[in-house]
Enzyme design. Structure first.
Site, PDB file in Angstrom:
ATOM      1  N   CYS A 165      17.863 -56.639 -34.740  1.00  0.00           N
ATOM      2  CA  CYS A 165      16.419 -56.642 -35.007  1.00  0.00           C
ATOM      3  C   CYS A 165      15.571 -56.356 -33.774  1.00  0.00           C
ATOM      4  CB  CYS A 165      16.017 -57.974 -35.607  1.00  0.00           C
ATOM      5  SG  CYS A 165      17.040 -58.448 -37.018  1.00  0.00           S
ATOM      6  N   HIS A 305       7.683 -62.008 -33.699  1.00  0.00           N
ATOM      7  CA  HIS A 305       8.847 -61.594 -34.484  1.00  0.00           C
ATOM      8  C   HIS A 305       8.743 -62.234 -35.868  1.00  0.00           C
ATOM      9  CE1 HIS A 305      12.746 -59.894 -35.143  1.00  0.00           C
ATOM     10  NE2 HIS A 305      13.303 -61.074 -35.363  1.00  0.00           N
ATOM     11  N   GLU A 316      10.543 -69.329 -31.747  1.00  0.00           N
ATOM     12  CA  GLU A 316       9.539 -68.434 -31.159  1.00  0.00           C
ATOM     13  C   GLU A 316       8.252 -69.188 -30.841  1.00  0.00           C
ATOM     14  OE1 GLU A 316       7.701 -63.950 -31.726  1.00  0.00           O
ATOM     15  OE2 GLU A 316       8.523 -64.986 -33.483  1.00  0.00           O
ATOM     16  N   LYS A 337       5.278 -59.272 -40.681  1.00  0.00           N
ATOM     17  CA  LYS A 337       6.390 -59.375 -41.635  1.00  0.00           C
ATOM     18  C   LYS A 337       5.958 -60.135 -42.889  1.00  0.00           C
ATOM     19  CE  LYS A 337      10.318 -59.069 -38.412  1.00  0.00           C
ATOM     20  NZ  LYS A 337       9.614 -59.009 -37.115  1.00  0.00           N
ATOM     21  N   HIS A 342      11.127 -57.881 -43.449  1.00  0.00           N
ATOM     22  CA  HIS A 342      11.833 -57.632 -42.189  1.00  0.00           C
ATOM     23  C   HIS A 342      12.576 -56.302 -42.244  1.00  0.00           C
ATOM     24  CE1 HIS A 342      13.719 -58.171 -38.461  1.00  0.00           C
ATOM     25  NE2 HIS A 342      14.281 -59.350 -38.619  1.00  0.00           N
ATOM     26  N   PHE A 403      19.908 -60.630 -33.909  1.00  0.00           N
ATOM     27  CA  PHE A 403      21.252 -61.199 -33.962  1.00  0.00           C
ATOM     28  C   PHE A 403      22.034 -60.705 -32.744  1.00  0.00           C
ATOM     29  CE2 PHE A 403      21.981 -61.917 -38.832  1.00  0.00           C
ATOM     30  CZ  PHE A 403      20.990 -62.878 -38.831  1.00  0.00           C
TER      31      PHE A 403
END
Length: 415
Positions: A165, A305, A316, A337, A342, A403
């Site tokens: 991502c 994010h 975050e 998002k 996403h 990830f």
């Protein structure tokens, strides 16, 4: 070595919400959602039946129909977005020198998943002789970057970054370094993803990572909200044109914003979970600030994010407070998002476009569906809930966390 200035002169995207950077930003600021029931395959056996699906995309608007058929869906999205961005920039690649000084870095988190599924089915049902000779050229992650370079004859640095991502954000950051260091004058860069396929949806469902709010698709993506239950898988692409400032100025280009800073770090912790204290993300933000030469107090807006998952949103939030201290409570923070879902490896490209437009239009897009900020995300932080906000944005930051423990942050500013 002299640090050359880098600016953004073109934007383009393909998303479930809109098929241009300008239309996308208008839709985001209107609080619209691109999440709906998935129509491209049967989801009756899946716990999640919703996604950010790009409907009615026509590659023939951007490329020769025959060549378009030889691209996986993720490459088609990338090509569409790149054609838009280049047209938006006003660039013409009509001589050898400009082509030699222009590169392409377009990444993807997963690559040609649709092609893999289709050809594996063909292999099992019809045998190895029936597997397409275009299988590998279509599924390989670097296909999009290569195709874009060939379409426009671009002979500068050409490669693909794959960091889940964080892919698009790393791609744009590395493209920035290419121009800043003098290797190129122009870079076409960003990310693309088309993992909204049967195995893609099944895999993320098995991870228990996805929202199952199937009866309310437009309310499913709810970053930082108390009632969030997972992210919404989406597809699309976001591409920008980066250009050396004097080069852009000389040709009279419209400049959206200046690219100022890029930070990249690793958690070295877990293959899917972020560091609980957010320290990896914090380090990326600090590095971006240092490269930009900015004080923390100068940042006006962060496009987070903000995936709508428990671990990411909490981590975050902590990271932002770690970096910005008291100023964290004066910042505007939002997650687009909430509208788009996403886009995995494409998300950073699309979210950078949101930052660039926020600076250019003096409007901050909202975090829709944010009814009650979760305690662990700190209700005192300003997540710009529900409605867009008129605000002067001199400096904006975009975060991407992937990830594998990949963290990346970008900073852009008014020029």
């Amino acid at each position: 070595m002299t640090k050359r200035r880098v600016v953004i002169t073109g934007i383009g995207c393909v998303t479930a919400l809109a098929e241009s950077g300008h239309d996308l930003f208008d839709a985001l600021c209107a609080g619209k959602s691109g999440i709906s029931l998935i129509e491209s395959f049967d989801t009756s056996l899946y716990p999640t039946k919703i996604g950010g699906e790009v409907k009615n995309f026509d590659i023939s608007k951007y490329a020769d129909h025959r060549e378009g058929k030889r691209m996986d869906r993720f490459s088609q999205f990338a090509v569409g977005s790149a054609v838009q961005a280049i047209k938006d920039s006003g660039l013409e690649f009509n001589n050898e020198e400009i082509c030699r000084r222009t590169g392409v870095i377009v990444g993807t988190g997963i690559g040609g998943l649709q092609e893999i599924e289709e050809q594996h089915t063909r292999l099992l049902e019809k045998g190895p002789s029936k597997v397409s000779p275009f299988c590998v050229p279509k599924l390989m992650a670097n296909a999009a970057s290569g195709i874009i370079s060939m379409m426009f004859g671009l002979k500068g640095p050409n490669f693909c970054i794959v960091t889940a991502c964080a892919t698009a954000t790393h791609s744009v950051g590395e493209a920035y370094f290419n121009i800043m260091g003098g290797r190129s004058d122009i870079m076409i860069t960003g990310g693309s993803e088309a993992a909204l396929t049967p195995i893609g949806l099944a895999s993320f469902s098995s991870l228990k990572a996805l929202s199952t709010r199937n009866d309310q698709p437009t309310l499913a993506s709810r970053p930082f909200d108390r009632d969030r239950d997972g992210f919404v898988l989406s597809e699309g692409a976001g591409i920008v044109v980066l250009e050396e400032y004097e080069h852009a100025k000389k040709r009279g280009a419209r400049i959206y914003a200046e690219f100022l800073g890029y930070g990249a770090t690793g958690d070295a912790y877990h293959i899917t979970a972020p560091l609980p204290d957010g320290s990896g993300a914090s380090s990326a933000m600090v590095e971006a600030l240092n490269i930009a030469g900015l004080n923390r107090e100068q940042i006006d807006y962060i496009n987070a994010h903000g995936t709508s998952t428990s671990l990411n949103d909490e981590g975050e939030s902590k990271a932002i407070k770690n970096v910005f201290g008291d100023h964290a409570y004066k910042l505007c923070i939002s997650s687009t998002k909430s509208c788009l879902g996403h886009l995995l490896g494409a998300s950073g490209g699309v979210e950078l476009i949101a930052c660039v437009k926020a600076i250019h239009e003096s409007v901050i897009p909202p975090t829709i569906n944010l009814d009650n900020v979760a305690e662990e995300c700190d209700p005192k932080l300003d997540f710009v809930p529900k409605e867009a906000r008129q605000a002067k944005v001199n400096y904006a930051m975009s975060n991407s966390l992937g990830f594998g423990g990949h963290n990346a942050s970008l900073i852009v500013g008014k020029i």
